[in-house]
Design a protein around this motif. Structure first.
Motif, PDB file in Angstrom:
ATOM      1  N   GLY A  56       0.827  -1.159  -0.021  1.00  0.00           N
ATOM      2  CA  GLY A  56       0.027  -0.069   0.192  1.00  0.00           C
ATOM      3  C   GLY A  56       0.874   1.171   0.041  1.00  0.00           C
ATOM      4  N   GLY A  57       0.523   2.139  -0.905  1.00  0.00           N
ATOM      5  CA  GLY A  57       1.218   3.492  -0.996  1.00  0.00           C
ATOM      6  C   GLY A  57       2.718   3.262  -1.940  1.00  0.00           C
ATOM      7  N   GLY A  58       2.965   1.989  -2.287  1.00  0.00           N
ATOM      8  CA  GLY A  58       3.899   1.670  -3.085  1.00  0.00           C
ATOM      9  C   GLY A  58       4.112   2.246  -4.384  1.00  0.00           C
ATOM     10  N   THR A  59       5.277   2.215  -5.224  1.00  0.00           N
ATOM     11  CA  THR A  59       5.223   2.600  -6.583  1.00  0.00           C
ATOM     12  C   THR A  59       5.757   1.204  -7.269  1.00  0.00           C
ATOM     13  OG1 THR A  59       7.469   3.278  -6.432  1.00  0.00           O
ATOM     14  CG2 THR A  59       5.757   4.740  -5.715  1.00  0.00           C
ATOM     15  N   ALA A  60       5.758   1.281  -8.640  1.00  0.00           N
ATOM     16  CA  ALA A  60       6.418   0.203  -9.414  1.00  0.00           C
ATOM     17  C   ALA A  60       7.668  -0.155  -9.013  1.00  0.00           C
ATOM     18  CB  ALA A  60       6.174   0.824 -10.829  1.00  0.00           C
ATOM     19  N   ALA A  61       8.422   0.881  -8.533  1.00  0.00           N
ATOM     20  CA  ALA A  61       9.830   0.698  -8.166  1.00  0.00           C
ATOM     21  C   ALA A  61      10.027   0.063  -6.693  1.00  0.00           C
ATOM     22  CB  ALA A  61      10.636   1.861  -8.116  1.00  0.00           C
ATOM     23  N   GLY A  62       8.811  -0.068  -5.887  1.00  0.00           N
ATOM     24  CA  GLY A  62       8.790  -0.513  -4.509  1.00  0.00           C
ATOM     25  C   GLY A  62       7.941   0.053  -3.644  1.00  0.00           C
TER      26      GLY A  62
ATOM     27  N   ASP B 276      11.201  19.123  18.330  1.00  0.00           N
ATOM     28  CA  ASP B 276      10.080  19.009  17.399  1.00  0.00           C
ATOM     29  C   ASP B 276      10.795  18.002  16.344  1.00  0.00           C
ATOM     30  OD1 ASP B 276       8.518  18.979  15.538  1.00  0.00           O
ATOM     31  OD2 ASP B 276       8.290  21.315  15.196  1.00  0.00           O
ATOM     32  N   TRP B 277      10.517  16.753  16.417  1.00  0.00           N
ATOM     33  CA  TRP B 277      11.329  15.789  15.519  1.00  0.00           C
ATOM     34  C   TRP B 277      10.912  15.405  14.359  1.00  0.00           C
ATOM     35  CZ3 TRP B 277       8.454  11.741  14.713  1.00  0.00           C
ATOM     36  CH2 TRP B 277       7.299  11.448  15.702  1.00  0.00           C
ATOM     37  N   THR B 278      11.690  15.024  13.319  1.00  0.00           N
ATOM     38  CA  THR B 278      10.826  14.348  12.097  1.00  0.00           C
ATOM     39  C   THR B 278      11.697  12.966  11.984  1.00  0.00           C
ATOM     40  OG1 THR B 278      12.941  15.353  11.031  1.00  0.00           O
ATOM     41  CG2 THR B 278      11.103  16.627  10.884  1.00  0.00           C
ATOM     42  N   ALA B 279      10.819  12.075  11.142  1.00  0.00           N
ATOM     43  CA  ALA B 279      11.281  10.830  10.827  1.00  0.00           C
ATOM     44  C   ALA B 279      10.892  10.144   9.811  1.00  0.00           C
ATOM     45  CB  ALA B 279      10.947   9.971  12.179  1.00  0.00           C
ATOM     46  N   ALA B 280      11.283   8.924   9.307  1.00  0.00           N
ATOM     47  CA  ALA B 280      11.024   8.279   8.180  1.00  0.00           C
ATOM     48  C   ALA B 280      10.253   7.203   8.405  1.00  0.00           C
ATOM     49  CB  ALA B 280      12.226   7.852   7.247  1.00  0.00           C
ATOM     50  N   PHE B 281       9.117   6.894   7.818  1.00  0.00           N
ATOM     51  CA  PHE B 281       7.980   5.878   7.931  1.00  0.00           C
ATOM     52  C   PHE B 281       7.982   5.196   6.553  1.00  0.00           C
ATOM     53  CE2 PHE B 281       7.442   8.928  11.070  1.00  0.00           C
ATOM     54  CZ  PHE B 281       7.072   8.262  12.291  1.00  0.00           C
ATOM     55  N   GLY B 282       7.520   3.746   6.774  1.00  0.00           N
ATOM     56  CA  GLY B 282       7.236   3.003   5.656  1.00  0.00           C
ATOM     57  C   GLY B 282       5.721   2.735   5.564  1.00  0.00           C
ATOM     58  N   PRO B 283       5.252   2.127   4.473  1.00  0.00           N
ATOM     59  CA  PRO B 283       4.097   1.815   4.187  1.00  0.00           C
ATOM     60  C   PRO B 283       3.073   0.742   4.910  1.00  0.00           C
ATOM     61  CG  PRO B 283       5.162   0.892   2.218  1.00  0.00           C
ATOM     62  CD  PRO B 283       6.008   1.829   3.389  1.00  0.00           C
ATOM     63  N   GLU B 284       1.854   0.461   4.486  1.00  0.00           N
ATOM     64  CA  GLU B 284       1.573  -0.488   5.231  1.00  0.00           C
ATOM     65  C   GLU B 284       1.631  -1.851   4.817  1.00  0.00           C
ATOM     66  OE1 GLU B 284      -2.897  -1.144   4.084  1.00  0.00           O
ATOM     67  OE2 GLU B 284      -2.511  -0.068   2.151  1.00  0.00           O
ATOM     68  N   ASP B 285       1.690  -2.878   5.732  1.00  0.00           N
ATOM     69  CA  ASP B 285       2.081  -4.346   5.216  1.00  0.00           C
ATOM     70  C   ASP B 285       3.445  -4.464   4.567  1.00  0.00           C
ATOM     71  OD1 ASP B 285      -0.411  -4.989   6.185  1.00  0.00           O
ATOM     72  OD2 ASP B 285      -1.544  -4.566   4.213  1.00  0.00           O
ATOM     73  N   MET B 286       4.364  -3.682   5.266  1.00  0.00           N
ATOM     74  CA  MET B 286       5.836  -3.672   4.452  1.00  0.00           C
ATOM     75  C   MET B 286       6.271  -4.823   5.008  1.00  0.00           C
ATOM     76  SD  MET B 286       8.477  -0.829   4.870  1.00  0.00           S
ATOM     77  CE  MET B 286       9.886  -0.473   3.683  1.00  0.00           C
ATOM     78  N   PRO B 287       6.933  -5.671   3.938  1.00  0.00           N
ATOM     79  CA  PRO B 287       7.236  -7.046   4.318  1.00  0.00           C
ATOM     80  C   PRO B 287       8.507  -6.724   5.013  1.00  0.00           C
ATOM     81  CG  PRO B 287       6.872  -6.832   2.142  1.00  0.00           C
ATOM     82  CD  PRO B 287       6.517  -5.575   2.365  1.00  0.00           C
ATOM     83  N   GLU B 288       8.969  -7.793   5.719  1.00  0.00           N
ATOM     84  CA  GLU B 288       9.995  -7.771   6.762  1.00  0.00           C
ATOM     85  C   GLU B 288      11.619  -7.339   5.978  1.00  0.00           C
ATOM     86  OE1 GLU B 288      11.663  -6.915  10.175  1.00  0.00           O
ATOM     87  OE2 GLU B 288       9.689  -7.482   9.927  1.00  0.00           O
ATOM     88  N   GLY B 289      11.527  -7.979   4.904  1.00  0.00           N
ATOM     89  CA  GLY B 289      12.853  -7.763   3.965  1.00  0.00           C
ATOM     90  C   GLY B 289      13.127  -6.337   3.460  1.00  0.00           C
ATOM     91  N   GLY B 290      11.703  -5.784   3.140  1.00  0.00           N
ATOM     92  CA  GLY B 290      11.661  -4.551   2.666  1.00  0.00           C
ATOM     93  C   GLY B 290      12.205  -3.423   3.754  1.00  0.00           C
ATOM     94  N   ARG B 291      11.618  -3.714   5.087  1.00  0.00           N
ATOM     95  CA  ARG B 291      11.904  -2.772   6.468  1.00  0.00           C
ATOM     96  C   ARG B 291      13.139  -2.766   6.451  1.00  0.00           C
ATOM     97  NH1 ARG B 291      12.476  -4.195  11.286  1.00  0.00           N
ATOM     98  NH2 ARG B 291      12.152  -2.599  12.908  1.00  0.00           N
ATOM     99  N   GLU B 292      13.797  -4.286   6.412  1.00  0.00           N
ATOM    100  CA  GLU B 292      15.180  -4.240   6.940  1.00  0.00           C
ATOM    101  C   GLU B 292      16.318  -3.345   5.814  1.00  0.00           C
ATOM    102  OE1 GLU B 292      15.890  -8.284   7.231  1.00  0.00           O
ATOM    103  OE2 GLU B 292      15.115  -8.576   9.175  1.00  0.00           O
ATOM    104  N   SER B 293      15.979  -3.516   4.745  1.00  0.00           N
ATOM    105  CA  SER B 293      16.603  -2.706   3.717  1.00  0.00           C
ATOM    106  C   SER B 293      16.480  -1.339   3.800  1.00  0.00           C
ATOM    107  CB  SER B 293      16.254  -3.119   2.506  1.00  0.00           C
ATOM    108  OG  SER B 293      16.783  -2.720   1.210  1.00  0.00           O
ATOM    109  N   ALA B 294      15.254  -0.951   4.072  1.00  0.00           N
ATOM    110  CA  ALA B 294      14.974   0.631   4.317  1.00  0.00           C
ATOM    111  C   ALA B 294      15.564   0.885   5.709  1.00  0.00           C
ATOM    112  CB  ALA B 294      13.528   0.992   4.365  1.00  0.00           C
TER     113      ALA B 294
END
Length: 339
Positions: free
Chosen positions: A84-90, A252-270
């Motif tokens: 969810g929220g992904g693109t053709a590239a990932g 006042d912090w900022t952070a990076a978040f991934g999308p819904e149902d992100m597979p563990e492999g994709g999360r680890e890479s990110a």
């Protein structure tokens, strides 16, 4: 550890900010640089609040050897199947922060923890408490004593209600034992309006990002009583709240978040990509140039910190009377440096 992992997997639905200001959407892919597999991603700085951070993060990523483009996806093998929220590239990566978390609580909508996969904390803005130069409050102790004794007569100013400036005053009130519900706070959409309110006597003290108040401090129009973070700002002779005896460490912090149902492999890479970028000299230099505080924290450590930050934010909003007091919070305690 298994329960924690299942907990985070259940929460991974794509970020929907209450402000409608998504600052950084990125498609993660991979390409080879020599013999090293590097993560590629695209930055779309579509929202003003976090646009500069997203652009700086992309620049630091390129300087660190990652494929990072602004405005379009990187071609190549994705880090995992599109979600969810992904693109053709990932996958999509969204840069957001504390105001979005607070807005979700105030609007009774899904929070960052419910709607995204935490990847890494990136940076923060140092907050400062200021008074007019001619104020009889000579230091933070004077201010704290007045706030404790007469919260309703200690008129405060800053950004919009429920945003970081207001949260900081709520944290201070809680730390010194003042009644946050009696704090008289007026939020202004622009710093200039807060400056005018302070100098015209409509407020006793104000809070805001140090970057926004530096000019007024430098011209001697206002005096800084304390900064919000655990360490002093090197070029500013102003104590921290901790030095003033107030157990608050805040940014006042900022952070990076991934999308819904992100597979563990994709999360680890990110997460690996984020760790390398936020630990780089390029990111440190970008933060220094922009006046941000580097706040590197990634992966499971960041997810755990975010749990406590969400609890702290909910608690202080409740203390300020902005949330139903019957809402529960599981814990208290967090700081801008991940202590």
């Amino acid at each position: 550890m298994g329960d924690s992992r299942e907990k985070h997997m259940r929460r991974r639905r794509f970020l929907a900010c209450g402000f409608g200001a998504i600052a950084c959407a990125a498609g993660c892919g991979t390409e080879r640089a020599g013999n090293v597999l590097r993560t590629g991603f695209s930055i779309n700085t579509g929202g003003r609040r976090w646009a500069r951070v997203g652009q700086a993060f992309a620049g630091a990523a390129r300087a660190s050897g990652f494929a990072a483009a602004v405005g379009h996806a990187i071609s190549g093998s994705p880090a995992g199947p599109p979600a969810g929220g992904g693109t053709a590239a990932g996958f999509a990566i969204t840069v957001s922060g504390l105001p979005a978390l607070a807005a979700a609580e105030l609007n009774n909508t899904q929070s960052l923890l419910d709607t995204a996969t935490p990847l890494a904390r990136l940076s923060g803005q140092v907050e400062v408490v200021v008074v007019p130069d001619r104020s009889p409050l000579r230091d933070f102790d004077d201010f704290a004593a007045r706030l404790l004794a007469s919260p309703q007569q200690t008129l405060l100013a800053g950004g919009p209600q429920g945003e970081p400036d207001h949260l900081l005053f709520g944290l201070i009130a809680r730390a010194i034992g003042a009644d946050g519900r009696r704090v008289d706070y007026t939020g202004y959409p622009r710093t200039g309006e807060g400056v005018s309110a302070l100098l015209s006597g409509k407020a006793v003290a104000a809070a805001g990002s140090l970057a926004d108040w530096r000019a007024a401090i430098g011209r001697g129009r206002v005096r800084a009583l304390a900064v919000s973070t655990a360490r002093r700002v090197p070029d500013l002779d102003v104590p921290t709240l901790l030095e003033c005896g107030v157990r608050v460490d805040f940014a006042d912090w900022t952070a990076a978040f991934g999308p819904e149902d992100m597979p563990e492999g994709g999360r680890e890479s990110a997460v690996r990509m984020c760790e390398e970028v936020i630990g780089s000299s390029a990111w440190e230099a970008a933060c220094l140039a922009a006046g941000w505080l580097p706040l590197p924290l990634a992966g499971d450590d960041f997810a755990r910190w975010l749990d406590t930050e969400m609890a702290r934010t909910r608690a202080v909003l409740r203390d300020l009377g902005l949330l139903d007091s019957t809402k529960a919070t599981t814990c208290w305690g967090s700081c801008g440096n991940g202590h």
